[in-house]
Scaffold this motif. Sequence first.
Motif, PDB file in Angstrom:
ATOM      1  N   PRO A 141       0.794  -1.243   0.000  1.00 28.36           N
ATOM      2  CA  PRO A 141       0.000   0.000   0.000  1.00 28.36           C
ATOM      3  C   PRO A 141       0.821   1.287   0.000  1.00 28.36           C
ATOM      4  CG  PRO A 141      -0.660  -1.446   1.818  1.00 28.36           C
ATOM      5  CD  PRO A 141       0.422  -2.147   1.083  1.00 28.36           C
ATOM      6  N   ILE A 142       1.908   1.324   0.755  1.00 25.26           N
ATOM      7  CA  ILE A 142       2.623   2.602   0.889  1.00 25.26           C
ATOM      8  C   ILE A 142       3.272   3.016  -0.414  1.00 25.26           C
ATOM      9  CG2 ILE A 142       4.518   3.765   2.134  1.00 25.26           C
ATOM     10  CD1 ILE A 142       3.175   1.333   4.246  1.00 25.26           C
ATOM     11  N   SER A 143       3.790   2.043  -1.151  1.00 22.38           N
ATOM     12  CA  SER A 143       4.416   2.434  -2.421  1.00 22.38           C
ATOM     13  C   SER A 143       3.354   2.959  -3.391  1.00 22.38           C
ATOM     14  CB  SER A 143       5.190   1.264  -3.020  1.00 22.38           C
ATOM     15  OG  SER A 143       4.295   0.334  -3.539  1.00 22.38           O
ATOM     16  N   PHE A 144       2.136   2.396  -3.330  1.00 26.84           N
ATOM     17  CA  PHE A 144       1.089   2.912  -4.216  1.00 26.84           C
ATOM     18  C   PHE A 144       0.599   4.293  -3.761  1.00 26.84           C
ATOM     19  CE2 PHE A 144       0.633  -1.589  -5.572  1.00 26.84           C
ATOM     20  CZ  PHE A 144       0.895  -1.363  -6.911  1.00 26.84           C
ATOM     21  N   MET A 145       0.586   4.506  -2.449  1.00 33.34           N
ATOM     22  CA  MET A 145       0.198   5.842  -1.964  1.00 33.34           C
ATOM     23  C   MET A 145       1.108   6.910  -2.562  1.00 33.34           C
ATOM     24  SD  MET A 145      -0.644   5.230   2.036  1.00 33.34           S
ATOM     25  CE  MET A 145      -0.813   6.953   2.467  1.00 33.34           C
ATOM     26  N   LYS A 146       2.375   6.547  -2.746  1.00 31.97           N
ATOM     27  CA  LYS A 146       3.314   7.514  -3.329  1.00 31.97           C
ATOM     28  C   LYS A 146       2.939   7.854  -4.765  1.00 31.97           C
ATOM     29  CE  LYS A 146       7.020   6.300  -0.211  1.00 31.97           C
ATOM     30  NZ  LYS A 146       8.237   5.529   0.032  1.00 31.97           N
ATOM     31  N   VAL A 147       2.382   6.865  -5.481  1.00 37.38           N
ATOM     32  CA  VAL A 147       1.940   7.130  -6.855  1.00 37.38           C
ATOM     33  C   VAL A 147       0.734   8.082  -6.845  1.00 37.38           C
ATOM     34  CG1 VAL A 147       1.199   6.116  -9.045  1.00 37.38           C
ATOM     35  CG2 VAL A 147       2.723   4.824  -7.531  1.00 37.38           C
TER      36      VAL A 147
END
Length: 570
Positions: A141-147
């Motif tokens: 989830p956190i890496s996608f939040m960055k997107v």
Amino acid sequence: MGISKNAQVVLERRYLIKDKDGNTIETVDEMFHRVADAIASSEKMYENGEDAGKLAEVFYDMMTKLEFLPNSPTLMNAGKDLGQLSACFVLPVDDSMESIFEAIKQAALIHKSGGGTGFSFSRLRCEGSVVNSTGGVASGPISFMKVFNVATEAVKQGGSRRGANMGILRIDHPDILKFIDCKSNNKEITNFNISVGLTEAFMKAAEKGDDYDLVDPHTKETVGKLNAAKVFDKIVEAAWRNGEPGIIFLDRLNRDNIVPSQGEIESTNPCGEQPLLPYESCNLGSINLTKMLKKNGESWEFDWKKVEKTVKNAVHFLDNVIDVNKYPIEEIDFTTKQTRKIGLGVMGWADSLLMMKIPYNSTEAIELGERLMKFINEVGREKSQEIAAKRGTFPLFEESILPKDKPQRNGTITTIAPTGTLSIIAECSSGVEPIFGYVFVRNIMDGTEMLEVNSVLKEELERRGLYSEALMKRIAKEGSIAHIEEIPEDIRRVFVSSHDISPEDHIRMQAAFQKYTDNAVSKTVNFSHAATEEDVAEVYKLAFRLGCKGVTIYRDGSRDEQVLNIGKVN
Ligand code: ADP
């Protein structure tokens, strides 16, 4: 109409219509006519609709008198081609590439129109788990939040205001520890407010010091355990450090989910005051309480008749917004009209208390807040029932948990918004927040200083012959008048600011308004720089005991670049 200089500047920058060369071609008065006409025009959609012209006058009147204002997107977009009128949206993010990138696209369309978006990332499989189709590993989830964050950043250049997001992760998601720390560096994920979704089971486990299960959302299997008390402390520590993450109590949001048949509420809008189902949107509006007072001899008190009239007109206004709104995507149009949620709230609460000479941090203020909100909620509900009698209930009324003997037009009626911009336009204190500071020194371009003094304080000091620029500068420097001895004690007792008020009293006020608010209350609990993690933990527990739906805290000076105004989003 009497609008302040600050209000004029704010409205010119983003709200008034401009031509191709960027020249403003609309006056503030014309803006209010544009909005009133557009919202009243929805009467024409109903056979038994009211006279749209007359209703437009009623709406125009309460807006120009600054008694009621709808949320910013309504002021910006009503009567224009864009026509997107809501501030709050929640979008689903399912555990697939299609869903993740669809949500990013939908959020971009919403941000462009001035709305804010909330997402739960709890359904995304955790970092390092297997991706079946490729055999690769998921990035979590956190890496996608960055997107999402980068997309928001890009869109804000061309949109009507910078985009704002809420990101939620459930406490039992295996990536929860990374999530709690994902904003510890203030420079990352800057277009998000983040909150941990807590459950009642977790709160109980934390109290007892028990372990709790982490569940992989993809396989639904328990993949580990953490100690609840330790995780609770970690959340507290992170919030103490720089105000993030906030917390929300998921079970409580779902206890007030009026249509559980449609699924669970997993997220709120960016500032936390509006829990919504995926694809729901909600339009907000706020009553300026300083305009709801009347003089009784020398003192001020609420004019309950005026409150009643304003609430009824406001509910009518907000229900009409649902019909004339141009929704950014089809699913949102459909889902929003299934429950027809509206969010009527208040602003200018602290200023009103000053006028009535009631200290914000007193039992009297807390009791009056509760009584006022109970009244607004009841009158709002009556009006919604009246509209339902003419135009029908919201489509899911029969399957909702609402009492069936009183058909209602709107699934929810009340929400307390931050009113970041609205309170500047109406020139009053924001939402139900206390006064942050009574005097600010503003530097103007040529190096001169301008004093901005809270108008209620200024009037009181002038009346008593105590006003001077030197005194105002001292107040600005000290940030509070509590310790300025030349100001009489009775003034110091009433004119308290955020930092004179104990965190417990902040929460008590939030809980008083929450008690009679269908949705939630936007509120930041201010701590002094010297506050300890223990102090923060106590406030979280108190909020849980008093029935709040979430908590946002801020410890003075805990972020490098501190914004003075209370809102986290600009
Ligand atoms: P306003 O005073 O401009 O009407 P509020 O400060 O009351 O707005 O915020 C209400 C809601 O509007 C927020 O919770 C959020 O959903 C949305 N919102 C606020 N600021 C922004 C922004 N800059 N971009 C997108 N949405 C926003």
